[in-house]
Design a protein around this motif. Structure first.
Motif, short mmCIF file in Angstrom:
data_model
loop_
_atom_site.label_atom_id
_atom_site.label_comp_id
_atom_site.label_asym_id
_atom_site.label_seq_id
_atom_site.Cartn_x
_atom_site.Cartn_y
_atom_site.Cartn_z
N ASP A 116 0.83 -1.21 0.00
CA ASP A 116 0.00 0.00 0.00
C ASP A 116 0.86 1.26 0.00
O ASP A 116 0.41 2.33 0.45
N THR A 118 3.47 4.20 -1.85
CA THR A 118 3.59 4.99 -3.08
C THR A 118 4.98 5.62 -3.13
O THR A 118 5.64 5.79 -2.09
N THR A 150 0.24 0.65 -9.99
CA THR A 150 -0.55 1.61 -10.75
C THR A 150 0.21 2.93 -10.86
O THR A 150 0.77 3.42 -9.88
N TYR A 152 -0.09 7.02 -12.03
CA TYR A 152 -1.06 8.08 -12.27
C TYR A 152 -0.41 9.43 -11.97
O TYR A 152 0.63 9.51 -11.30
N GLN A 156 -3.40 13.37 -8.11
CA GLN A 156 -4.72 12.94 -8.55
C GLN A 156 -5.15 11.69 -7.80
O GLN A 156 -4.32 10.96 -7.25
N PRO A 157 -6.47 11.40 -7.75
CA PRO A 157 -6.93 10.16 -7.11
C PRO A 157 -6.37 8.94 -7.83
O PRO A 157 -6.23 8.94 -9.05
N LYS A 158 -6.05 7.92 -7.09
CA LYS A 158 -5.54 6.69 -7.68
C LYS A 158 -6.65 5.99 -8.46
O LYS A 158 -7.73 5.75 -7.92
N PRO A 159 -6.42 5.64 -9.75
CA PRO A 159 -7.45 4.92 -10.52
C PRO A 159 -7.55 3.47 -10.07
O PRO A 159 -6.67 2.94 -9.38
N SER A 160 -8.63 2.82 -10.47
CA SER A 160 -8.85 1.43 -10.07
C SER A 160 -8.09 0.45 -10.95
O SER A 160 -8.01 -0.74 -10.64
N SER A 181 1.41 15.53 -13.61
CA SER A 181 0.90 16.66 -12.85
C SER A 181 1.50 17.95 -13.42
O SER A 181 2.41 17.91 -14.25
N THR A 187 2.96 9.40 -9.79
CA THR A 187 2.94 8.57 -8.60
C THR A 187 2.84 7.11 -9.00
O THR A 187 2.05 6.75 -9.89
#
Length: 697
Positions: A116, A118, A150, A152, A156-160, A181, A187
């Motif tokens: 979990d 980053t 992942t 991104y 920004q919000p982490k995509p699924s 960004s 990230t």
């Protein structure tokens, strides 16, 4: 975008959402999971497997897929597997964000990321302000648990969705294209366990970039394994293999999109791809271990002569490479004498720099000042006002006339497709005034031919063989007009006589003979009595001819004559007059026959499948007497396709009729059909017309 289990040797088709109509290709991340046994996931549009999987393995690979009808098909086999398809982006024909390729450079090296966890990849020193996205090769190693990574845009919000799957004991690469960004950061998020992440930057997108993307149907250009008697030629330890891509990439191309596969690996290694003749970077393109077949899509800058070097670190490895597309300067609009092509683009015959799909009418890449256009099956030819001849499309068997451009034989490796998606100049031809199927006419009245001589239709008395560049038909001179199709060639001399050579199974030569038992010997049918002529013979009884098409001639008195096959049971082995036609001005032959009269009307006869006679009727048998093509007046040029007819009117509009497959009406609709002429969208100011509806405007 899609998550489904595909049965053994099954397939699934699904819609591609949120993609604009002008998209030419999509980027999809293809993940296979929980296979019942060793299997593959394939995108049939690409041909070769996208992901190779062992039993119980989970792995992903990015793919670039030419898009048609906003749908994709994925296939599994031989065993069932769960497929996860994530849309990563798309390439638009009119997109404003272009690409800048970079020599591969490592920007993150084996950095551990926990469960979990980053990590932020700061690329502000590598890409300029204003860059909107980057492409890099992401590799996961030393994973302590099965995981997903992942990428991104930072903040920004982490995509699924996931870009990469990590497996203990394996080094797993995957290509990533991801937004940046505002401060040019990405990230990377790890789901489970600890994994070491490495990133090799390949390039970036920005409003200031100039390179547009051109997709091609995936073509194998390298295979170091043994095949068809060719000895195996693996890349050995510390060696580099030069991969010349100049046959498929136009001059000025700066990067290639290549799917690389490593197999038959002797010891754990990696392969690094980089521009030829440049210093090898530390970046790794694909990592491989014994017992596995691993694939990875890569965007790789190419040298000025459009070549790559493939370096193997350790042991030996077989490498396969398939081109999926390339980056080159965005096309500038043609201003005059442009060729407008459309329909199926399976072999690059649209000439727009891409391969695959169905195209609407659009100008051919880089051609202007064109005065004549013709074809040979899926190969296209154009004559420019300077007398040069240019060719594009299918390039096997010498059809291009420009040598082995676009052929897998350039690499000495197998290929299921050979094509040039952009025009190339045919060497040795100058002062050309007309072109047809593998034949050109010079202003001095000499005739030149090229390609495969299977049925003697090249004509100079050559035996069976292939002629990659033009040779002269020395038996002919004082020629003023030519015509040809797949197996026959015709010429009109200055004295008005017509001469023919090639196949004669059904009286195509028009000299009063017909072939006997022409197909009794496979490959040698043209050796049977009267089945073919390698030396031009005179078409019987014709003189004062002014216009010609395969099996058709117009005389100076406006009468129209035909010979050769009519239907499956009838043929004329010498010319007969076509009834009911006077004041003929031009003719065209394809699946149906067309004549333009002096009053600007068009008449058609022959086979009328799918409405190709243009009279509002779908005929099911051969029509002997010409019928009037409806709703046309003031026509100044005509053309023919296999299931379609075409006309250009005095106001510069192009019309098409028939169709029913391959986008033959020029509107980008593969199955469009019309029993009467309809306008071809996007064509205006047309002055001329060739076969298959290719207009000059």
């Amino acid at each position: 975008m899609q998550d489904t289990r595909i049965p053994a040797n099954g397939r699934s088709t699904f819609a591609v959402p949120q993609v604009p109509d002008d998209a030419v290709a999509v980027l999809v991340n293809v993940t296979g999971a929980n296979p019942d046994g060793p299997t593959t996931l394939s995108l049939p549009a690409l041909g070769e497997p996208t992901v190779n999987l062992r039993a119980g393995e989970t792995r992903a690979n990015l793919a670039v897929v030419p898009i048609g009808n906003h749908s994709l098909t994925v296939a599994a086999g031989p065993n069932a597997v769960e497929a996860v398809i994530d849309l990563a982006g798309y390439y638009s024909a009119n997109g404003t964000a272009k690409y800048t390729p970079l020599n591969p450079q490592r920007v993150m090296d084996a950095t551990p990321v926990g469960p979990d966890g980053t990590i932020t990849l700061d690329l502000s020193a590598q890409v300029p302000a204003g860059a909107t996205a980057v492409t890099f090769n992401l590799t996961a190693a030393n994973a302590t648990a099965s995981s997903a990574v992942t990428a991104y845009a930072a903040g920004q919000p982490k995509p699924s969705t996931a870009n990469l799957t990590a497996t203990p004991g394996e080094d797993t690469p995957n290509l990533v294209t991801v937004g940046l960004s505002a401060d040019r950061k990405v990230t990377l998020a790890n789901a489970a366990g600890t994994v070491d992440l490495s990133a090799d930057l390949a390039g970036y997108y920005s409003p200031q970039s100039t390179q547009a993307f051109y997709p091609v149907s995936q073509l194998r250009v390298l295979d170091t394994r043994s095949w068809d008697g060719k000895p195996r030629d693996p890349i050995t330890e510390g060696a580099e293999h030069r991969l010349d891509l100049s046959g498929w990439l136009p001059a000025g191309a700066t990067a290639a999109v290549v799917n690389l596969t490593a197999t038959n690996v002797s010891v754990a290694t990696y392969v690094s791809a980089h521009p030829a003749d440049q210093q090898r970077p530390s970046a790794r393109t694909i990592s491989a271990t014994p017992g596995r077949t691993v694939e990875n899509l890569a965007v790789i800058a190419v040298s000025a002569d459009r070549a790559l070097d493939l370096y193997n670190f350790h042991g030996q490895v077989d490498v396969l490479a398939e081109i999926a597309g390339y980056f080159a300067p965005a096309r500038t609009a043609c201003q005059r004498g442009c060729v407008y092509g459309f329909g199926t683009n399976s072999d690059g015959q649209a000439g727009n720099g891409t391969v695959g799909g169905i195209t609407a009418a659009a100008a051919v890449y880089g051609l202007d000042s064109v005065v004549a256009v013709s074809d040979y099956g899926p190969t296209r030819y154009a004559v420019r006002s300077d007398g040069s001849v240019w060719a594009w499309g299918w390039s096997a068997k010498g059809a291009l006339g420009a040598g082995p451009v676009g052929s897998g034989d350039v690499q000495g490796s197998p290929t299921y497709r050979s094509y040039a998606p952009f025009p190339v100049k045919i060497p040795g031809l100058s002062n050309i005034v007309a072109v047809s199927a593998q034949v050109a006419l010079r202003a001095d009245g000499t005739v030149w031919v090229w390609g495969q001589n299977a049925y003697k239709h090249l004509g100079p008395g050559f035996p069976h063989g292939q002629y990659d560049t033009p040779v002269q038909v020395t038996e002919l001179n004082h020629v003023v007009a030519i015509a040809g199709d797949l197996d026959h060639t015709y010429a009109v001399k200055a004295d008005g006589t017509v001469w023919s050579w090639g196949w004669n199974k059904a009286g195509e030569l028009g000299n009063g003979t017909i072939g006997t038992d022409c197909e009794s010997k496979a490959g040698d049918g043209d050796q049977q009595p009267n089945c073919a002529a390698g030396i031009p013979v005179r078409v019987k009884g014709l003189g004062n001819v002014t216009k010609i098409a395969p099996g058709l001639a117009v005389r100076s008195d406006g009468s129209l004559w035909q010979w050769g096959p009519r239907d499956t049971d009838r043929q004329d082995n010498a010319p007969v007059r076509v009834p009911g036609v006077s004041n003929a001005r031009a003719v065209a032959a394809g699946g149906s026959n067309y004549v333009l009269r002096a009053d600007g009307t068009v008449w058609a006869w022959g086979f009328g499948w799918n409405g190709s006679l243009g009279d509002g009727t779908e005929h099911t048998s051969y029509v002997d007497s010409p019928v009037k093509v409806k709703n046309l007046a003031g026509v100044r040029a005509i053309g023919a396709g296999v299931l379609s007819g075409y006309a250009v009117t005095s106001d510069g509009k192009e019309y098409a009729w028939g169709g029913g497959q391959d986008g033959l009406l020029g509107d980008g609709n593969e199955r469009a059909k019309s029993l009467v002429p309809v306008p071809v969208p996007g064509v205006s100011g047309a002055t001329g017309l060739g076969s298959n509806g290719y207009a000059i405007a």
